[in-house]
Design an enzyme around this catalytic site. Structure first.
Site, PDB file in Angstrom:
ATOM      1  CD  GLU A   1      -2.384   3.589  -8.249  1.00 32.73           C
ATOM      2  OE1 GLU A   1      -3.143   3.390  -9.236  1.00 32.73           O
ATOM      3  OE2 GLU A   1      -2.125   2.713  -7.422  1.00 32.73           O
TER       4      GLU A   1
ATOM      5  CG  HIS B   1      -2.110  -0.884  -7.506  1.00 31.86           C
ATOM      6  ND1 HIS B   1      -2.783  -0.076  -6.645  1.00 31.86           N
ATOM      7  CD2 HIS B   1      -2.055  -2.097  -6.905  1.00 31.86           C
ATOM      8  CE1 HIS B   1      -3.143  -0.756  -5.564  1.00 31.86           C
ATOM      9  NE2 HIS B   1      -2.702  -1.992  -5.703  1.00 31.86           N
TER      10      HIS B   1
ATOM     11  NE  ARG C   1      -4.273  -1.360   0.020  1.00 27.94           N
ATOM     12  CZ  ARG C   1      -4.419  -2.362  -0.830  1.00 27.94           C
ATOM     13  NH1 ARG C   1      -3.422  -2.672  -1.647  1.00 27.94           N
ATOM     14  NH2 ARG C   1      -5.530  -3.066  -0.868  1.00 27.94           N
TER      15      ARG C   1
END
Length: 308
Positions: A264, A282, A235
């Protein structure tokens, strides 16, 4: 008819099995109509009349959940539930499930890939060669180095198993120790400070909580070896990104590999300009195998909690 909203864009991307599991039970499947992560307002609109949700990282806070009139079950497409208000769900008898271990091998593979790639400067070498620069770039080995694994859940354990093939000394930190596993794989549990100080490679595998927020900050970077490699596939909240930028820019550590950020793209855009960081979108769990596993398990979980 029972209605289920599906927000993850990769759900069923490589196989129809998961969607067919739901439809075979007479469930109406509503696929994310936006083709991206939903905003809070969009989630409020889409969940009004659904009975279940298969959710990725889209927001499901108490305000949003209060708009759901029929909601009985939430199936997390993954394992991190920090985007879901679990207290609200408990108070309103909404079952929440996760796809535990569905993507563990994929993320462990990616964490190890990042460590190797940062150490051997793979992206830098590739970029230089594309510019017709065949100059040699000195890099570091992983073989027989010290690996520090922060969090020994399924993914952390997967990284440890891969590291044994490199004959690495392995340190680990976790509040919940698996002593049997540690004994089998030669892992030594230590305090976090000791792990940070002694490790050549540090791989993060903890959830985002109040206790883990910015757990790797200026103090921790100051304790690392100047040859240390930090990898985060867990995370973004675990790492102070401004402190990371400072550590990388000023060569306080060798490099970093990040597949996750607090936002992001990251708020500190300077990270994108550094050569000693490899950035992922990710995508650690974005393999054919993991997507199929997560899709099927998410569908099975929602069926169990809606129809049992």
């Amino acid at each position: 008819m029972v209605k289920v909203l599906v927000t993850p864009r990769s759900f069923g991307k490589h196989s129809d099995e998961a969607k067919e599991l739901l439809e075979a039970k007479g469930i109406e499947v509503v696929i994310n109509p936006y083709g991206r992560i939903l905003t809070e307002e969009e989630m409020k609109k889409e969940i009004v009349d659904v009975d279940g949700i298969i959710v990725g990282v889209d927001p499901l806070n108490a305000d949003i959940l209060s708009h759901a009139k029929n909601l009985k079950a939430i199936s997390k497409y993954g394992v991190g539930t920090d985007n879901i208000d679990l207290n609200y769900c408990k108070e309103h008898s909404i079952e929440v499930s996760i796809t535990r271990n569905a993507n563990s091998d994929s993320v462990a593979d990616f964490a190890f890939t990042l460590m190797l790639s940062v150490a051997r400067r793979v992206v830098e070498v590739d970029r230089a060669c594309r510019q017709l620069d065949w100059g040699k770039k000195t890099s570091m080995e992983m073989f027989r180095k010290t690996l520090g694994v922060v969090g020994t859940g399924a993914i952390g354990k997967g990284v440890i198993k891969r590291a044994k093939g490199f004959e690495m000394d392995i340190l680990a930190y976790d509040l919940y120790k698996d002593e049997a596993f540690a004994k089998e794989y030669g892992v030594k549990y230590v305090e976090l400070d000791e792990l940070i100080q002694k490790s050549d490679f540090i791989s993060l595998h903890l959830p985002a909580t109040e206790e883990t927020h910015d757990m790797i900050g200026p103090r921790e970077f100051g304790m690392m070896k100047d040859t240390a490699v930090l990898v985060n596939t867990a995370r973004g909240e675990l790492v102070d990104e401004d402190a990371l930028f400072d550590a990388l820019k000023n060569k306080k550590i060798w490099g970093a590999g990040l597949d996750v950020f607090k936002k992001e793209p990251p708020e500190n855009m300077g990270l994108l300009e550094l050569d000693n960081i490899i950035i992922g979108a990710h995508s650690g769990a974005s393999t054919f195998e993991a997507v199929n596993n997560m899709s099927r398990m998410a569908a099975e979980n929602i069926l169990k909690n809606l129809l049992s």
